[in-house]
Scaffold this motif. Structure first.
Motif, PDB file in Angstrom:
ATOM      1  N   GLU A 128      -3.346   8.176  67.782  1.00 53.97           N
ATOM      2  CA  GLU A 128      -4.586   7.912  67.580  1.00 53.97           C
ATOM      3  C   GLU A 128      -5.153   9.564  67.527  1.00 53.97           C
ATOM      4  O   GLU A 128      -6.404   9.537  66.878  1.00 53.97           O
ATOM      5  CB  GLU A 128      -5.322   7.373  68.997  1.00 53.97           C
ATOM      6  N   CYS A 129      -4.740  10.408  68.072  1.00 46.62           N
ATOM      7  CA  CYS A 129      -5.274  11.697  68.001  1.00 46.62           C
ATOM      8  C   CYS A 129      -4.659  12.643  66.899  1.00 46.62           C
ATOM      9  O   CYS A 129      -5.151  13.783  66.520  1.00 46.62           O
ATOM     10  CB  CYS A 129      -4.913  12.298  69.389  1.00 46.62           C
ATOM     11  N   GLY A 130      -3.774  11.920  66.124  1.00 50.11           N
ATOM     12  CA  GLY A 130      -3.243  12.620  64.943  1.00 50.11           C
ATOM     13  C   GLY A 130      -2.279  13.803  65.296  1.00 50.11           C
ATOM     14  O   GLY A 130      -1.822  14.707  64.640  1.00 50.11           O
ATOM     15  N   LYS A 131      -1.686  13.584  66.506  1.00 50.08           N
ATOM     16  CA  LYS A 131      -0.833  14.680  67.093  1.00 50.08           C
ATOM     17  C   LYS A 131       0.644  14.278  66.396  1.00 50.08           C
ATOM     18  O   LYS A 131       1.174  13.378  66.551  1.00 50.08           O
ATOM     19  CB  LYS A 131      -0.706  14.856  68.573  1.00 50.08           C
ATOM     20  N   GLY A 132       1.365  15.639  66.094  1.00 51.31           N
ATOM     21  CA  GLY A 132       2.807  15.325  65.726  1.00 51.31           C
ATOM     22  C   GLY A 132       2.974  14.250  64.467  1.00 51.31           C
ATOM     23  O   GLY A 132       2.036  13.328  64.183  1.00 51.31           O
ATOM     24  N   PRO A 133       4.121  14.091  64.169  1.00 51.68           N
ATOM     25  CA  PRO A 133       4.476  13.401  62.918  1.00 51.68           C
ATOM     26  C   PRO A 133       4.571  11.994  63.631  1.00 51.68           C
ATOM     27  O   PRO A 133       4.892  11.605  64.811  1.00 51.68           O
ATOM     28  CB  PRO A 133       5.844  14.023  62.513  1.00 51.68           C
ATOM     29  N   PHE A 134       4.446  11.085  62.629  1.00 47.93           N
ATOM     30  CA  PHE A 134       4.723   9.798  63.108  1.00 47.93           C
ATOM     31  C   PHE A 134       5.292   8.988  61.881  1.00 47.93           C
ATOM     32  O   PHE A 134       5.106   9.397  60.792  1.00 47.93           O
ATOM     33  CB  PHE A 134       3.359   8.918  63.342  1.00 47.93           C
ATOM     34  N   ASN A 135       6.089   7.870  62.122  1.00 50.34           N
ATOM     35  CA  ASN A 135       6.806   7.112  60.959  1.00 50.34           C
ATOM     36  C   ASN A 135       5.979   5.740  60.703  1.00 50.34           C
ATOM     37  O   ASN A 135       5.280   5.353  61.327  1.00 50.34           O
ATOM     38  CB  ASN A 135       8.079   7.012  61.208  1.00 50.34           C
ATOM     39  N   MET A 136       6.386   5.103  59.558  1.00 48.70           N
ATOM     40  CA  MET A 136       5.785   4.243  58.991  1.00 48.70           C
ATOM     41  C   MET A 136       6.056   2.910  59.787  1.00 48.70           C
ATOM     42  O   MET A 136       5.220   1.881  60.161  1.00 48.70           O
ATOM     43  CB  MET A 136       6.247   3.830  57.607  1.00 48.70           C
ATOM     44  N   GLU A 137       7.306   2.937  60.683  1.00 51.74           N
ATOM     45  CA  GLU A 137       7.629   1.723  61.417  1.00 51.74           C
ATOM     46  C   GLU A 137       6.623   1.830  62.368  1.00 51.74           C
ATOM     47  O   GLU A 137       6.103   0.706  63.133  1.00 51.74           O
ATOM     48  CB  GLU A 137       9.060   2.139  61.966  1.00 51.74           C
ATOM     49  N   SER A 138       6.257   2.934  63.034  1.00 52.33           N
ATOM     50  CA  SER A 138       5.093   2.894  64.149  1.00 52.33           C
ATOM     51  C   SER A 138       3.847   2.233  63.641  1.00 52.33           C
ATOM     52  O   SER A 138       3.181   1.555  64.500  1.00 52.33           O
ATOM     53  CB  SER A 138       4.612   4.244  64.662  1.00 52.33           C
ATOM     54  N   ILE A 139       3.376   2.663  62.507  1.00 51.53           N
ATOM     55  CA  ILE A 139       2.212   2.133  61.873  1.00 51.53           C
ATOM     56  C   ILE A 139       2.240   0.834  61.743  1.00 51.53           C
ATOM     57  O   ILE A 139       1.353  -0.275  62.122  1.00 51.53           O
ATOM     58  CB  ILE A 139       1.835   2.918  60.592  1.00 51.53           C
ATOM     59  N   PHE A 140       3.547  -0.046  61.172  1.00 47.12           N
ATOM     60  CA  PHE A 140       3.476  -1.349  61.097  1.00 47.12           C
ATOM     61  C   PHE A 140       3.514  -1.908  62.418  1.00 47.12           C
ATOM     62  O   PHE A 140       3.011  -3.160  62.593  1.00 47.12           O
ATOM     63  CB  PHE A 140       5.003  -1.498  60.237  1.00 47.12           C
ATOM     64  N   LEU A 141       4.028  -1.322  63.306  1.00 38.91           N
ATOM     65  CA  LEU A 141       4.295  -2.171  64.770  1.00 38.91           C
ATOM     66  C   LEU A 141       2.708  -2.382  65.419  1.00 38.91           C
ATOM     67  O   LEU A 141       2.331  -3.274  65.893  1.00 38.91           O
ATOM     68  CB  LEU A 141       4.951  -1.241  65.894  1.00 38.91           C
TER      69      LEU A 141
END
Length: 59
Positions: A29-42
């Motif tokens: 939510e804060c835009g910290k660090g890399p995130f993967n698409m799996e997290s977005i889908f979940l």
């Protein structure tokens, strides 16, 4: 954050529903660090929204 708040959901509730840690939800939510698409889908699945909507800037 926009969709989570619209559902009156806490970060902890969303994290549990998306099967991830509350800290991870906060970081995304804060835009910290890399995130993967799996997290977005979940998260999208837990919120009941299209994943693309989570990547769009809300004002």
């Amino acid at each position: 954050m926009y969709y989570r708040r619209a559902l009156s959901m806490t970060q902890s509730e969303l994290a549990e529903k998306a099967q991830m840690s509350r800290a991870r939800v906060s970081d995304i939510e804060c835009g910290k660090g890399p995130f993967n698409m799996e997290s977005i889908f979940l998260l999208a699945q837990a919120l009941g929204v299209d994943p693309v909507r989570l990547l769009q800037e809300r004002k």
